[in-house]
Structure formats: C-alpha cells, structure tokens
Scaffold this motif. Structure first.
Motif, short mmCIF file in Angstrom:
data_model
loop_
_atom_site.label_atom_id
_atom_site.label_comp_id
_atom_site.label_asym_id
_atom_site.label_seq_id
_atom_site.Cartn_x
_atom_site.Cartn_y
_atom_site.Cartn_z
N LEU A 185 0.82 -1.21 0.00
CA LEU A 185 0.00 0.00 0.00
C LEU A 185 0.86 1.26 0.00
N PHE A 186 1.94 1.24 0.78
CA PHE A 186 2.85 2.40 0.78
C PHE A 186 3.54 2.55 -0.58
N VAL A 187 3.95 1.40 -1.14
CA VAL A 187 4.60 1.45 -2.46
C VAL A 187 3.62 1.94 -3.52
N ILE A 188 2.39 1.39 -3.47
CA ILE A 188 1.37 1.80 -4.43
C ILE A 188 1.04 3.28 -4.27
N PHE A 189 0.99 3.75 -3.01
CA PHE A 189 0.72 5.17 -2.78
C PHE A 189 1.79 6.04 -3.42
N ALA A 190 3.06 5.66 -3.22
CA ALA A 190 4.15 6.45 -3.80
C ALA A 190 4.09 6.44 -5.32
N ILE A 191 3.86 5.24 -5.89
CA ILE A 191 3.80 5.14 -7.35
C ILE A 191 2.58 5.88 -7.89
N SER A 192 1.44 5.74 -7.22
CA SER A 192 0.22 6.42 -7.66
C SER A 192 0.38 7.93 -7.59
N LEU A 193 1.03 8.41 -6.50
CA LEU A 193 1.26 9.85 -6.37
C LEU A 193 2.15 10.36 -7.49
N PHE A 194 3.18 9.58 -7.82
CA PHE A 194 4.10 9.97 -8.89
C PHE A 194 3.38 10.07 -10.22
N PHE A 195 2.62 9.02 -10.56
CA PHE A 195 1.94 9.01 -11.87
C PHE A 195 0.76 9.98 -11.90
N ALA A 196 0.10 10.18 -10.75
CA ALA A 196 -0.99 11.17 -10.72
C ALA A 196 -0.43 12.57 -10.97
N SER A 197 0.72 12.86 -10.36
CA SER A 197 1.35 14.16 -10.57
C SER A 197 1.78 14.32 -12.02
N ARG A 198 2.33 13.24 -12.59
CA ARG A 198 2.75 13.31 -14.00
C ARG A 198 1.54 13.43 -14.93
N SER A 199 0.44 12.81 -14.57
CA SER A 199 -0.76 12.90 -15.41
C SER A 199 -1.35 14.30 -15.37
N ILE A 200 -1.25 14.95 -14.21
CA ILE A 200 -1.81 16.28 -14.07
C ILE A 200 -0.92 17.33 -14.72
N ALA A 201 0.39 17.07 -14.77
CA ALA A 201 1.34 18.07 -15.27
C ALA A 201 0.99 18.60 -16.66
N PRO A 202 0.70 17.73 -17.66
CA PRO A 202 0.34 18.27 -18.98
C PRO A 202 -0.93 19.11 -18.96
N ILE A 203 -1.90 18.68 -18.12
CA ILE A 203 -3.16 19.44 -18.04
C ILE A 203 -2.89 20.82 -17.43
N ALA A 204 -2.08 20.82 -16.35
CA ALA A 204 -1.75 22.09 -15.71
C ALA A 204 -0.96 22.99 -16.67
N GLU A 205 -0.06 22.37 -17.42
CA GLU A 205 0.74 23.15 -18.38
C GLU A 205 -0.15 23.74 -19.47
N THR A 206 -1.08 22.91 -19.97
CA THR A 206 -2.00 23.40 -21.00
C THR A 206 -2.88 24.51 -20.46
N TRP A 207 -3.32 24.35 -19.21
CA TRP A 207 -4.15 25.38 -18.59
C TRP A 207 -3.38 26.70 -18.45
N GLU A 208 -2.13 26.60 -18.02
CA GLU A 208 -1.31 27.80 -17.87
C GLU A 208 -1.04 28.45 -19.22
N LYS A 209 -0.81 27.61 -20.23
CA LYS A 209 -0.59 28.15 -21.58
C LYS A 209 -1.84 28.85 -22.09
N GLN A 210 -3.00 28.26 -21.79
CA GLN A 210 -4.25 28.88 -22.22
C GLN A 210 -4.45 30.22 -21.53
N LYS A 211 -4.17 30.27 -20.22
CA LYS A 211 -4.27 31.54 -19.50
C LYS A 211 -3.29 32.56 -20.07
#
Length: 431
Positions: A185-211
């Motif tokens: 569970l701890f390992v999955i949490f760390a991996i999930s947090l990493f990939f969730a952050s990476r998944s959000i990064a392009p969306i956040a970047e696109t949002w910032e570019k749009q702004k």
C-alpha cells in the motif's frame, strides 16, 4: 484545482489497486485455508473410520485400563481416539501421546460440550475432533470369552487430530499477506502519487498556456484598440472638418485595424493547423524548387538590408507532403531570418537529403539567441526582443505556426544558437 484533481486520481487509483490486491490475497488465503481444512478433514475421517479394528486387536492384559499408550497410527499427525458411553464416561482411550489422564478427560469434556467437527485448544495445541456413533459391535476379551459392550449404538467414538502445524501455517500466511499488503500500500501510494502528478502536469501546463494565451491576446489587442479609440475621439472632436483633413487619424485607425485583422487571421490559421481532424495534403512535389522560389521572392527584401544569401540546396529532391504548407514554413523561417539579421549580414540556406529524411536549415549572422530563450521560441506570442518585433509588425505567431505545420506533417523543427554566432533553425521530414 489541480491539486484536488490529482488527489482524486490518487484516491481512485489507490482504491482500484487496493481492491484488486486484497482480492488476490483473499483468494490465496482462502484457497490455502480450504486445502488445509480438506486435508485435515480427510485425515480425521480416515482415523475415525478404523476404530473397531484397533480395539479388537488390543492385548488381553489391557482390558482393565482405560488409556492405552503405544499404538502409533500410520498418519504423521498426532491423534488419539476415545470410546465414551451414554453417561459420558470414558471407556477406552487409544493414544500414542504421553499426556496426563486429566488431559484426556478435559478433551472429552470440551468435545462433548461443543459441536461436532469443531476445534479445541489443549496442552498448547489445537485439536480438531469428530464425534461419531459406533454402528458395529465393540468386544473385548475376558477369560477368552467375548463380551458385548455396545450393541445399540449408545456409545460414541471421539477422534482427535492435532492441527497445530496447520493453524500455524495459516497464521504465518495471514501475517505475511498482512505485512506485504501494508508495504504494498505504501509502495502503491508512492507510485500512484508519482503518476498522478505526472498525469496532471500536462493538463496544468496546457491550462497555464491557455491563460497566458488569453493574456497575450488581450495585451496585443489592447494597444490597437487604444489607438483606434484615441483617433476616433480626435475625429469626433473635429466633426466639422472634412475627411481629407482628418486623413491622418483615419490612416492610424486603418493601420491598427489591419494589424488586428492579421492577428485574428493568424490565430485562426494556427487553430486550424493544430486541428487533427483536418487532413493535410499528401502529394509528391520538388521541394528544391519550392526553396528556390521562396529565396527568389525574398531577394528584394534581403537586398534592401544588404544581406548576402548563401545557399547549398540539392536539386531535384522529391517528397510526398503538403506543398503549400512546406512553402509557408520556409517563408516564415526566411522572413524571420531577414528580420533578425543586421545590415550587411549573411544568411546560409541548406537543403540536404539523406537515406531516410531531408533537412532544411537556415542560419543568420548576428548576436544569436540566449540559450535560456531557445525552448520558448515556438511558444505563442513569445518574442526575444519585444520592441524590435513591434517595429517589424509581428505578433510572435510565425514560429508557432511553423511548428504546428511540421508537427502535423510528422517532422521535427528546432533552433540552435551560439553567442555572437547567429541562430540556426532546422526542420526535418521523413521520406
């Protein structure tokens, strides 16, 4: 907003993986549990199915003893049998386990007070037992004669099987799965947090570019609108004047209107180019001829700034792509090079073909572009020198348009620069 979205993805991912993991562990544990229980039950059935033979083969001198020690069953697990009458009195105990007599009485008491086919704890061990009626006739020998002890099934047999090792195995398995699950569970949490952050990064970047895009468009439109508004006020302040006398103000308005029209057209063209639903043309043409045509059209502009054009263009290079789009990219790069080349400078144009691709590059002399700015050159509205770009009437959309076209055609475009050695823009296309 993006932090909440990341947390939602994290929770969703953790929930799904946790359910799958717990389900897998549960299947492993239950399968092992059922196998062990089945094995123990089979042993118990086997032990309880052969009581009479054991009693009939007892020596004559054991007739007065209730507990007989020394008869070892063929099974590896420890076990013993009891014969109990209807008054819950122990008639016989067949056992090879050296335990106090009180222990056997305690076992019988616990078994008779409980349910059938259950488990008791005794002498730091766990025992599974089975109570079964004696259907046959049990006899013992006395002076060579056979006596009937049970003929009506009133007596019962209790068979005990040591399942301590089985229980220990199950507990060890449960403990192992529990701690492995916690660690996972701890390992999955760390991996999930990493990939969730990476998944959000392009969306956040696109949002910032749009702004940033909205802010840039607003900024670019703000100045022309202010000029148009000021000149309109000037016209309204002199209502009695003729149009000819007010031509200066009208020219200012017309100039700014044209600039805004060009900006809107470029934005629409960029959006259309980036639209993946719109198909690009794919026809064969001579790109060497396209490069020559563009250079010919730019010679007059280069001549005004006394810029020397040097070219190294291979002839008769045929590619299959969108001719007009490629021509537009070459025009943008050529126009950009002339704008940012000092007077009496030089521009080198190269077109080469390799086995798998062609490469077009254009290099201008000058002070070059700082390395920190190279990664931003293809961003919308980005200008290394805003003041100079305004003089040239540009909005910083040429290079983004060129990149959008090359990306749609499956190629690559990039820039390189060294201090005081100008800048080089290159695009490659597969053949």
């Amino acid at each position: 907003m993006f932090k909440k979205l990341r947390n939602r993805l994290l929770i969703l991912n953790m929930s799904i993986i946790s359910v799958v993991m717990i389900g897998a562990f549960a299947v492993i544990y239950l399968t092992t549990y059922n196998n062990i229980q089945t094995e123990n039950q089979n042993k118990l059935e086997l032990l309880s199915s052969k009581p009479n033979a054991a009693y009939l083969n007892l020596p004559d001198d054991t007739k007065k003893e209730k507990i007989i020690i020394g008869i070892i069953p063929s099974e590896s697990s420890l076990s013993f049998n009891m014969l109990v009458n209807s008054d819950c009195e122990i008639l016989k105990v067949i056992s090879h386990i050296d335990m106090p007599e009180e222990t056997y009485f305690k076992a019988a008491e616990l078994a008779l007070s409980g349910k059938k086919n259950t488990i008791i704890s005794l002498e730091n061990k766990r025992w599974q037992y089975k109570i079964s009626p004696l259907n046959g006739t049990l006899v013992t020998r006395e002076h060579g004669k056979k006596l009937i002890i049970n003929s009506n099934g009133e007596n019962v047999q209790i068979t005990f099987l040591d399942i301590t090792d089985s229980h220990k195995t199950l507990m060890e398995l449960f403990t192992t799965l529990f701690f492995v699950g916690i660690i996972m569970l701890f390992v999955i949490f760390a991996i999930s947090l990493f990939f969730a952050s990476r998944s959000i990064a392009p969306i956040a970047e696109t949002w910032e570019k749009q702004k940033q895009f909205i802010a840039d468009v607003s900024h670019e439109l703000k100045t022309p609108l202010a000029i148009i508004n000021a000149n309109s006020d000037a016209l309204l302040a002199n209502e009695g004047e003729t149009i000819k006398s007010q031509k200066k103000w009208l020219d200012y308005i017309k100039n700014q209107t044209d600039r805004m029209g060009k900006l809107v057209n470029d934005l629409l063209y960029l959006a259309k180019t980036e639209d993946t639903n719109i198909k690009m043309l794919d026809t064969p043409f001579d790109i060497s001829e396209i490069v020559s045509d563009v250079l010919l059209s730019m010679e007059a502009v280069a001549f005004e700034k006394d810029i020397t054009l040097l070219q190294e263009v291979e002839s008769n290079i045929i590619i299959k792509s969108d001719c007009e789009k490629i021509k537009q990219v070459i025009t943008i790069l050529m126009d950009n090079a002339i704008k940012y080349t000092e007077k009496k400078g030089r521009i080198n144009i190269t077109l080469k073909k390799t086995r798998h691709q062609l490469a077009f590059s254009i290099k201008n002399s000058g002070k070059g572009i700082p390395k920190k700015n190279l990664s931003k050159l293809f961003d919308r509205f980005y200008r290394v020198d805003p003041a100079r770009t305004q003089e040239n009437g540009g909005y910083g959309l040429g290079l983004p348009i060129a990149k959008a076209i090359i990306d749609r055609l499956g190629g690559k475009i990039y820039a390189d620069s060294k201090e005081n050695d100008g800048a080089t823009f290159t695009f490659t296309l597969g053949l």
